[in-house]
Design an enzyme around this catalytic site. Structure first.
Site, short mmCIF file in Angstrom:
data_model
loop_
_atom_site.label_atom_id
_atom_site.label_comp_id
_atom_site.label_asym_id
_atom_site.label_seq_id
_atom_site.Cartn_x
_atom_site.Cartn_y
_atom_site.Cartn_z
N VAL A 73 0.85 -1.20 0.00
CA VAL A 73 0.00 0.00 0.00
C VAL A 73 0.88 1.25 0.00
CG1 VAL A 73 -1.91 1.16 1.11
CG2 VAL A 73 -1.70 -1.31 1.31
N TYR A 74 1.84 1.28 0.90
CA TYR A 74 2.76 2.42 0.98
C TYR A 74 3.56 2.57 -0.31
CZ TYR A 74 6.60 5.33 2.74
OH TYR A 74 7.54 6.32 2.92
#
Length: 227
Positions: free
Chosen positions: A133-134
């Site tokens: 996600v990051y």
């Protein structure tokens, strides 16, 4: 315009890389205003676009915008992540950056001078395991900066993005030891970076010393970058 008359807005400025950047800019005689959820000169949320637009009117001319606000999100495999986790990280890291740019860059363009420095990460170039996600959010910030940098290339507003490797900041306190060990092992200098090292690069990109670089990606990775 002289350096002493410039104003900078640093999001995520209450701590970590944002605080280090604000301190470094003040050393150049720049009025650096920090913005964060708490503990900053201005307490606001970068996901709140109406508030940011009002702040752009209240603060007055901002010449330098540093987008340091961000969150890491889940330290879990992709298949275990949730849509809610994706929405939250993208909302802060990507839309938050877009919001501040849309609020403060028009004034820079009108005045014919400005500097924008966005924070991404080596994770946005390499992709870190268990940080999908990051990593995806920071890849988006890189592409966003390249695109907007081209759009504004003749306006006097220069826009670049820095991509640190792991840095000793509170943001990484919640990152698992396994993940930190993995990404530190990828750094040829065999250490993590210091906030003041990143702040020095940002100060350079926020200055008149940069005049022919926009939409560019600047690694600060201890040699990690492989392309």
């Amino acid at each position: 315009m002289t350096t002493s008359t410039r104003t900078a807005l640093v999001t995520g400025g209450a701590g970590g890389l944002g605080a280090a950047t604000a301190e470094r800019l003040r050393g150049d005689g720049i009025q650096a205003i920090t913005l964060d959820l708490a503990g900053a000169d201005i307490e606001a949320d970068v996901t709140d676009e109406p508030t940011l637009r009002q702040l752009a009117q209240d603060i007055g001319p901002v010449d330098i915008l540093v987008n340091s606000a961000g969150i890491v999100g889940p330290n879990t495999p992709l298949l275990d992540t949730t849509p809610e986790e994706w929405r939250r990280v993208l909302e802060v890291n990507v839309i938050g950056t877009v919001n501040t740019m849309r609020a403060f860059v028009p004034g820079m363009r009108e005045r014919g001078w400005g500097r924008v420095v966005n924070f991404a990460s080596m994770a946005g170039k390499d992709g870190n395991p268990n940080l999908s996600v990051y990593s995806a959010s920071k890849a988006a910030v890189i592409a966003l900066t390249k695109s907007a940098g081209k759009e504004l290339a003749t306006s006097g507003v220069l826009m670049n993005v820095v991509t640190p490797a792991v840095i000793a900041t509170p943001m990484n306190d919640s990152t698992s030891r396994e993940v930190l060990d993995h990404i530190t092992a990828l750094i040829p200098m065999k250490r993590i970076g210091r906030p003041e090292e990143v702040a020095e690069l940002v100060a350079f990109l926020a200055s008149e010393r940069v005049s022919f670089s926009t939409g560019a990606v600047y690694d600060i990775s201890g040699g990690r970058a492989t392309y």
